[in-house]
Design a protein around this motif. Structure first.
Motif, short mmCIF file in Angstrom:
data_model
loop_
_atom_site.label_atom_id
_atom_site.label_comp_id
_atom_site.label_asym_id
_atom_site.label_seq_id
_atom_site.Cartn_x
_atom_site.Cartn_y
_atom_site.Cartn_z
N GLY A 56 -17.11 8.96 2.50
CA GLY A 56 -17.51 7.98 3.50
C GLY A 56 -17.30 8.49 4.91
O GLY A 56 -17.01 7.72 5.82
N GLN A 57 -17.46 9.81 5.10
CA GLN A 57 -17.21 10.45 6.39
C GLN A 57 -18.27 11.51 6.67
O GLN A 57 -18.66 12.25 5.76
N TYR A 58 -18.67 11.59 7.93
CA TYR A 58 -19.56 12.67 8.31
C TYR A 58 -18.84 14.01 8.16
O TYR A 58 -17.69 14.15 8.54
N TYR A 59 -19.53 14.98 7.60
CA TYR A 59 -19.07 16.37 7.49
C TYR A 59 -17.70 16.48 6.82
O TYR A 59 -16.80 17.15 7.32
N ALA A 60 -17.58 15.86 5.66
CA ALA A 60 -16.29 15.84 4.94
C ALA A 60 -16.05 17.08 4.09
O ALA A 60 -14.91 17.31 3.68
N HIS A 61 -17.09 17.86 3.82
CA HIS A 61 -16.87 19.07 3.00
C HIS A 61 -15.88 19.97 3.73
O HIS A 61 -16.07 20.29 4.91
N PRO A 62 -14.82 20.39 3.06
CA PRO A 62 -13.78 21.18 3.75
C PRO A 62 -14.26 22.51 4.32
O PRO A 62 -13.64 23.03 5.25
N ARG A 63 -15.35 23.05 3.80
CA ARG A 63 -15.85 24.33 4.33
C ARG A 63 -16.92 24.15 5.40
O ARG A 63 -17.37 25.13 5.99
N ASN A 64 -17.33 22.92 5.66
CA ASN A 64 -18.30 22.69 6.73
C ASN A 64 -17.57 22.84 8.05
O ASN A 64 -16.52 22.25 8.27
N GLY A 65 -18.13 23.61 8.95
CA GLY A 65 -17.48 23.91 10.22
C GLY A 65 -17.68 22.88 11.32
O GLY A 65 -17.16 23.06 12.42
N PRO B 15 -21.56 25.40 5.16
CA PRO B 15 -21.17 26.68 4.58
C PRO B 15 -22.35 27.42 3.94
O PRO B 15 -22.29 28.62 3.75
N ALA B 16 -23.43 26.70 3.66
CA ALA B 16 -24.63 27.34 3.10
C ALA B 16 -25.32 28.23 4.14
O ALA B 16 -26.11 29.10 3.78
N ASN B 17 -25.02 28.02 5.42
CA ASN B 17 -25.60 28.84 6.48
C ASN B 17 -24.69 30.03 6.73
O ASN B 17 -23.96 30.09 7.72
N ALA B 18 -24.76 30.99 5.84
CA ALA B 18 -23.89 32.17 5.92
C ALA B 18 -24.42 33.24 6.86
O ALA B 18 -23.75 34.25 7.10
N SER B 19 -25.61 33.04 7.42
CA SER B 19 -26.17 34.05 8.32
C SER B 19 -25.48 34.03 9.68
O SER B 19 -25.64 34.97 10.46
N TYR B 20 -24.74 32.98 9.98
CA TYR B 20 -23.96 32.88 11.21
C TYR B 20 -22.48 32.81 10.85
O TYR B 20 -22.10 32.03 9.97
N SER B 21 -21.65 33.57 11.55
CA SER B 21 -20.21 33.44 11.36
C SER B 21 -19.75 32.17 12.07
O SER B 21 -20.46 31.61 12.91
N LEU B 22 -18.54 31.74 11.77
CA LEU B 22 -17.99 30.57 12.45
C LEU B 22 -17.91 30.83 13.95
O LEU B 22 -18.24 29.95 14.76
#
Length: 164
Positions: free
Chosen positions: A32-41, A145-152
């Motif tokens: 119930g939160q925006y961008y809750a996936h722990p690997r999403n930056g 995290p699916a956008n691996a073409s850019y680093s954090l």
């Protein structure tokens, strides 16, 4: 496949900038939160750019984001999708949020930033043609995290645009 419903916007009346994703993923919907996936930056990046403590609870981060004049929402209000990938959204199931009402209630919005290609494509197709001329919009690299073409670090550098 069941119909997925997104979240209401996080926004205060004085918002000047809108950040849009496409549709919450499975982890976000479950929490119930925006961008809750722990690997999403997303939260790491936005908190760094806006000088918000990223260790604060979600509700506090969302409140501070809104108080600083940033609104957060998604282009889609609902869809059918298996999993979390934007590429798995069934096109015929897409329901677009009511942007006419949103922009009427948040007349100070002057900029829109799109979190990734899908959000930008959907926005360009369904929202931009009716957008007021004074509102600028720009695609930023997806924080997923699916956008691996850019680093954090690269994402962070590009996302600094939201404060310029």
């Amino acid at each position: 496949m069941s119909r997925l419903e997104g979240f209401p916007p996080i926004a205060l009346p004085h918002a000047h900038t809108l950040i849009l994703g496409s549709m919450p993923g499975a982890a976000s919907l479950a929490a119930g939160q925006y961008y809750a996936h722990p690997r999403n930056g997303f939260w790491r990046i936005v908190c760094e750019v806006l000088d918000i403590d990223p260790t604060l609870p979600y509700a506090e981060r969302a409140r501070l984001l809104a108080e600083r004049g940033y609104a957060l929402w998604d282009v889609l209000s609902a869809c059918r999708r298996k999993g979390s990938l934007d590429s798995d959204i069934e096109p015929e199931s897409m329901e677009v949020n009511d942007f006419d009402a949103f922009f009427a209630a948040h007349a100070g919005i002057a900029r829109v930033f799109l979190n990734g290609t899908t959000a930008a494509t959907l926005f360009k197709r369904h929202v931009a043609p009716r957008l007021a001329a004074h509102i600028a919009w720009q695609r930023l690299p997806s924080t997923s995290p699916a956008n691996a073409s850019y680093s954090l670090a690269d994402k962070l550098a590009t996302w600094r645009e939201i404060v310029r």
